[in-house]
Scaffold this motif. Sequence first.
Motif, PDB file in Angstrom:
ATOM      1  N   GLY A  39       8.760  -0.663  -8.564  1.00 20.14           N
ATOM      2  CA  GLY A  39       7.720  -0.223  -7.444  1.00 20.14           C
ATOM      3  C   GLY A  39       6.522  -0.005  -8.281  1.00 20.14           C
ATOM      4  N   ASP A  40       6.280  -0.331  -9.661  1.00 14.13           N
ATOM      5  CA  ASP A  40       5.128   0.036 -10.126  1.00 14.13           C
ATOM      6  C   ASP A  40       4.197  -1.189 -10.270  1.00 14.13           C
ATOM      7  OD1 ASP A  40       5.916  -1.617 -12.255  1.00 14.13           O
ATOM      8  OD2 ASP A  40       6.665   0.358 -13.551  1.00 14.13           O
ATOM      9  N   GLY A  84      -8.646   3.461  -4.606  1.00 18.82           N
ATOM     10  CA  GLY A  84      -7.613   3.073  -3.810  1.00 18.82           C
ATOM     11  C   GLY A  84      -7.790   3.322  -2.368  1.00 18.82           C
ATOM     12  N   ILE A  85      -8.312   4.651  -2.062  1.00 20.44           N
ATOM     13  CA  ILE A  85      -8.490   4.908  -0.698  1.00 20.44           C
ATOM     14  C   ILE A  85      -9.531   3.875  -0.072  1.00 20.44           C
ATOM     15  CG2 ILE A  85      -9.812   6.347   0.890  1.00 20.44           C
ATOM     16  CD1 ILE A  85      -8.491   8.668  -1.254  1.00 20.44           C
ATOM     17  N   ALA A 104       0.730  -1.058  -0.088  1.00 18.74           N
ATOM     18  CA  ALA A 104      -0.050  -0.218   0.069  1.00 18.74           C
ATOM     19  C   ALA A 104       0.665   1.206   0.032  1.00 18.74           C
ATOM     20  CB  ALA A 104      -1.001  -0.160   1.158  1.00 18.74           C
ATOM     21  N   ASN A 105       2.098   1.356   0.631  1.00 20.80           N
ATOM     22  CA  ASN A 105       2.949   2.426   0.506  1.00 20.80           C
ATOM     23  C   ASN A 105       3.855   2.417  -0.498  1.00 20.80           C
ATOM     24  OD1 ASN A 105       2.376   3.901   2.977  1.00 20.80           O
ATOM     25  ND2 ASN A 105       2.377   1.654   3.908  1.00 20.80           N
ATOM     26  N   THR A 106       3.904   1.229  -1.402  1.00 26.84           N
ATOM     27  CA  THR A 106       4.833   1.404  -2.504  1.00 26.84           C
ATOM     28  C   THR A 106       4.174   1.600  -3.911  1.00 26.84           C
ATOM     29  OG1 THR A 106       6.420  -0.238  -1.557  1.00 26.84           O
ATOM     30  CG2 THR A 106       6.572   0.164  -3.858  1.00 26.84           C
ATOM     31  N   LEU A 107       2.819   1.283  -4.212  1.00 33.18           N
ATOM     32  CA  LEU A 107       2.096   1.672  -5.112  1.00 33.18           C
ATOM     33  C   LEU A 107       1.484   3.020  -4.874  1.00 33.18           C
ATOM     34  CD1 LEU A 107       0.228  -1.735  -5.779  1.00 33.18           C
ATOM     35  CD2 LEU A 107       2.129  -0.708  -6.860  1.00 33.18           C
TER      36      LEU A 107
END
Length: 424
Positions: free
Chosen positions: A178-179, A253-254, A41-44
Amino acid sequence: MLDHIRSTYLSNFDNIRSYAILVSGSAGRLVISLIYFILVANTLSFDEFGLFAAASATGIILSRFFAFGFVSPLYRIATAKKRLLGVYTSGLIAGAILSMPIIAVVAIIIYYLMFAHQMLMITFLFIVFAEVIFWRTLEVAVILLNGLYKFGHASILVIIGTLVKMLTSALFVWLSMGDLQDWGIYYICGNAASAAIAVLFYYPKVRLRWRVSLYYARWIDSLSVAAAELTYYTQNEVDKLLVLAMGGPKIAGIYAILMRLIDLTALPVRSMLTLLIQKIMQRKSIIQSLKNRLIFEAAIGGISLAGIIAMALILSIFPNLLGDNVAEVTPILIFVALVPCFRNLAEYHSELLYGVNRTVIRTRNALLLGILKTGLLALLLHYFATSDIWLTLLNGVFGILYIASLFLSYPAIDKIAPLQKSNV
């Protein structure tokens, strides 16, 4: 008299021990899942995480049609006639092979309808088939182990599978760009490794045998369960697809992060459901008591509410505990505190119908609840997506779904004979 007391004591002790084993597995899975979630969640980006969640939801839905639902007869046989495991494993393998072309066609259609302009097809298919083939294979092994009352092995396997996912996400963060495209490759490889461990080291060693007559005898149960599972998981996961379609990738995403946090609090509840449904399958009269119904509903709702409140309190004290991206979502967690209660209770109703062999009713309920959920969410997003109030109103949406599930499920359960035995 002493024998009765001794047997009752031992039975209760076994129940507590089994639940402790399952909960310990859930606790281990919770910690590892949390690390996995933080890394991904913190990379994408929000947009990419929303697309990943929607593609994964598609895979979860389609995985319910894996082997045309033959997992259900396999589970029932594991609880009563272990000598037939080789026969039913052969049926499962044949069903899996035959179901793959249908699942692939449906996946491609969904891609062109919803994802074609937002992500590469190969990435979408990697994510979908990671769920359909590989993670579902691990789930089959876990289901079978639970059917054999090997709860410790089942818990360990779940932890190992989740650990492999976490290690895969760590490699993704350290070694890739990281994509989302890179993550699709890592995701399917990690799930494939989990499936291999499940098959090689945890699936019972059986001799594969063919008994076509037995497969024919079980096809109604198999397909009805597959239809019920498909409709249930569709109504359970369709929200991610709907939010993506109506709100766009960022809102999706949220929403996906929010729902993932809610899912993490449900793990102890699912451990309890595993034992409870097995007891009900053995003695259906348990659920006909109004007192028992109220106790079960209160326990599930209470555990769910306590979990989400505890998570909200911890994250209010340590807002960056789960990373910067998740920190943007955690302040609103308390505003959806009733959602996990209603979701877990509706899931309980579905499992309850399975336990009393009301699979057709279960399918009908899942279909009706899916239509209702889609309609309510569509109205909510149409009128309130531009303001934060839509998040609070989610409690009302899931509350309506719970009430509908309640009134759809218990009348069907009341029709069973009080002392009816389980049909395995």
